[in-house]
Design a protein around this motif. Sequence first.
Motif, PDB file in Angstrom:
ATOM      1  N   VAL A   1      24.692  28.421  13.755  1.00  0.00           N
ATOM      2  CA  VAL A   1      23.650  27.952  13.721  1.00  0.00           C
ATOM      3  C   VAL A   1      22.822  28.528  14.637  1.00  0.00           C
ATOM      4  O   VAL A   1      23.084  28.128  15.232  1.00  0.00           O
ATOM      5  CB  VAL A   1      23.712  26.236  14.043  1.00  0.00           C
ATOM      6  CG1 VAL A   1      22.273  26.159  13.088  1.00  0.00           C
ATOM      7  CG2 VAL A   1      24.544  25.985  12.369  1.00  0.00           C
ATOM      8  N   GLY A   2      21.734  29.283  14.364  1.00  0.00           N
ATOM      9  CA  GLY A   2      20.313  29.758  15.216  1.00  0.00           C
ATOM     10  C   GLY A   2      21.454  30.277  16.098  1.00  0.00           C
ATOM     11  O   GLY A   2      22.091  31.461  15.482  1.00  0.00           O
TER      12      GLY A   2
ATOM     13  N   SER B   1      10.094  23.204  13.659  1.00  0.00           N
ATOM     14  CA  SER B   1      10.583  24.358  12.766  1.00  0.00           C
ATOM     15  C   SER B   1      11.605  24.278  12.697  1.00  0.00           C
ATOM     16  O   SER B   1      11.908  23.652  12.070  1.00  0.00           O
ATOM     17  CB  SER B   1      10.428  25.159  14.658  1.00  0.00           C
ATOM     18  OG  SER B   1      10.791  26.697  13.813  1.00  0.00           O
ATOM     19  N   SER B   2      12.125  25.357  12.465  1.00  0.00           N
ATOM     20  CA  SER B   2      13.719  25.927  11.555  1.00  0.00           C
ATOM     21  C   SER B   2      14.603  26.970  12.508  1.00  0.00           C
ATOM     22  O   SER B   2      13.958  28.393  12.692  1.00  0.00           O
ATOM     23  CB  SER B   2      13.184  26.065   9.790  1.00  0.00           C
ATOM     24  OG  SER B   2      12.596  27.353  10.267  1.00  0.00           O
ATOM     25  N   VAL B   3      15.463  27.592  12.039  1.00  0.00           N
ATOM     26  CA  VAL B   3      16.608  28.383  12.507  1.00  0.00           C
ATOM     27  C   VAL B   3      17.246  28.362  10.980  1.00  0.00           C
ATOM     28  O   VAL B   3      17.772  27.896  10.233  1.00  0.00           O
ATOM     29  CB  VAL B   3      17.475  27.191  13.723  1.00  0.00           C
ATOM     30  CG1 VAL B   3      16.831  27.813  14.621  1.00  0.00           C
ATOM     31  CG2 VAL B   3      18.324  26.641  12.899  1.00  0.00           C
ATOM     32  N   GLY B   4      17.880  29.759  10.762  1.00  0.00           N
ATOM     33  CA  GLY B   4      18.945  30.328  10.661  1.00  0.00           C
ATOM     34  C   GLY B   4      20.270  30.106  10.322  1.00  0.00           C
ATOM     35  O   GLY B   4      20.731  29.060  11.039  1.00  0.00           O
ATOM     36  N   ALA B   5      21.157  30.531   9.624  1.00  0.00           N
ATOM     37  CA  ALA B   5      22.692  30.262  10.218  1.00  0.00           C
ATOM     38  C   ALA B   5      23.882  31.166   9.349  1.00  0.00           C
ATOM     39  O   ALA B   5      23.326  32.039   8.177  1.00  0.00           O
ATOM     40  CB  ALA B   5      22.912  29.072   9.171  1.00  0.00           C
ATOM     41  N   VAL B   6      25.197  31.210   9.821  1.00  0.00           N
ATOM     42  CA  VAL B   6      26.011  31.954   8.362  1.00  0.00           C
ATOM     43  C   VAL B   6      26.764  31.326   8.373  1.00  0.00           C
ATOM     44  O   VAL B   6      27.529  30.093   8.977  1.00  0.00           O
ATOM     45  CB  VAL B   6      26.349  32.932   9.886  1.00  0.00           C
ATOM     46  CG1 VAL B   6      28.040  33.121   9.621  1.00  0.00           C
ATOM     47  CG2 VAL B   6      25.444  34.396  10.692  1.00  0.00           C
ATOM     48  N   ILE B   7      27.387  31.010   6.876  1.00  0.00           N
ATOM     49  CA  ILE B   7      28.326  30.795   6.215  1.00  0.00           C
ATOM     50  C   ILE B   7      29.672  31.162   6.158  1.00  0.00           C
ATOM     51  O   ILE B   7      29.289  32.776   5.590  1.00  0.00           O
ATOM     52  CB  ILE B   7      27.257  30.041   4.730  1.00  0.00           C
ATOM     53  CG1 ILE B   7      25.549  29.114   5.289  1.00  0.00           C
ATOM     54  CG2 ILE B   7      28.655  29.604   3.997  1.00  0.00           C
ATOM     55  CD1 ILE B   7      24.625  29.715   5.338  1.00  0.00           C
ATOM     56  N   GLU B   8      30.692  30.692   5.910  1.00  0.00           N
ATOM     57  CA  GLU B   8      32.385  31.893   5.742  1.00  0.00           C
ATOM     58  C   GLU B   8      32.834  30.502   4.448  1.00  0.00           C
ATOM     59  O   GLU B   8      32.898  29.606   4.553  1.00  0.00           O
ATOM     60  CB  GLU B   8      32.600  31.499   7.032  1.00  0.00           C
ATOM     61  CG  GLU B   8      34.300  31.981   6.329  1.00  0.00           C
ATOM     62  CD  GLU B   8      34.581  32.570   7.723  1.00  0.00           C
ATOM     63  OE1 GLU B   8      35.549  32.838   7.946  1.00  0.00           O
ATOM     64  OE2 GLU B   8      34.106  32.883   8.830  1.00  0.00           O
TER      65      GLU B   8
END
Length: 360
Positions: free
Chosen positions: A162-163, A205-212
Motif C-alpha cells: 500500500v503506497g 488524497s489517495s495512494v496506489g497498491a499492489v495486489i497478489e
Amino acid sequence: MSHNSFGHLFRVTTFGESHGPALGAIVDGCPPKIPLEAQDIQGYLDKRKPGQSRFTTQRREADEVKILSGVFADGDGRQVTTGTPIALMIENTDQRSKDYGEIADKYRPGHADYVYDAKYGVRDYRGGGRSSARETAARVAAGAVARKVIAGVTIRGALAQVGPHKIDRTRFDWAEVERNPLFCPDAGTTQLWADYLDGVRKDGSSVGAVIEVVAEGVPAGWGAPIYGKLDADLAAAMMSINAVKGVEIGAGFAAAALTGEENADEMRAGENGPRFLSNNAGGVLGGISTGQPIVVRFAVKPTSSILTPRRTIDRFGKETDIVTKGRHDPCVGIRAVPIGEAMMACVLADHFLRHRGQMG
C-alpha cells in the motif's frame, strides 16, 4: 465491436453504469448441471462491496445479486445451471449523482473523462459511468460462477503493498487475510497500513497498491502456445480492471535482475510428476500451466478523484481547476483484491473448457 465481453468458451459480458439503475453480467458457456444459488455468489460480492470500513468509499450499496436466467431445479430439487446464458443483475441503490454536477463540463485528471468524450462524443460524468470501478461488481459475480466450473481450484488474493509500504513476506499468512479489512497477509503490517491510510484519507488524497492473486490446484497443461497463452490472458484480464497500470507473473520484473541459474525453476522427481524447487515462472511456462501455484501481481494507481485542487480543462477547451467531491476510496487497491480473484477465476474457467475441448 463494443468490447464489453471477454473469454472464449466461458464468456462474460458486463453491462451498466455507476449511477444507472443496475449493472450486471451475462455468463455464456457455463456447463449444465452445476449447482448455483444466489448465495454462492453473494459472499464474494460482500468482500468487494463499498462502505464496509473507513478505508473504502462510504457509498452504501447492498450489492444483492439476482439470477435472472440460466438455472432451473433438477430432479432432486436443487437449482442447477442449464447450459444456457446466466443473467446476473445487481441494482444500484445509493447513487448521489448531484455530487458530480460541478464537474459535468470538466475533465478529471487521471480519469477517463477526456478519452470517453474524444471517442464517443458523450460521457456519463456521474462517477464515470461505464469507466467507474462500480462495473467490477458484475465481474465479481461472474467470477463466482467461474469458481463453480473449476471447483477443484483454490483462488486467494491479498494486498502486498500500500503506497510505499510492503508486507514482510517472512510473515505471509493467508489466514491473516480473512482477519482484517485490508486483506493484509502480514499481521505486523496491518496497523501500519491503517495508520497510513487514515492520514491519506484525512488529507483528501489517495495512494496506489499492489495486489497478489494465487491459484492452487491447476493441473499441468492448461493454456496453449503462441496466441492462447494462459499468462497472456491472465495479464490482459488483470489489465482490464479499472486503475491497473502493471501486471507481472511469478518473479515478474524482478526476473530481469536474476541470473539464468537463479531464475531457472529446477526440478526433481516427485510422486506425481516433477517437483519444482522454486516458482519464478509463476506456474506458467510457454503459456501452459506447470501444475505449480499460478502467481499474478498487479499494480493499481492512486484513486484519481481527490479533494486537492488539480489543473485541468473543460470540454470547451478552457483552462480551469477541479476538486472532485463525493465518496471515494483513498486506496482502490483494497477492493481490487476480490476483483483480481474473480478475473483469475474467469480466465481459468475459460482455459479449463478450452483444454477439455481440445484434449478431451
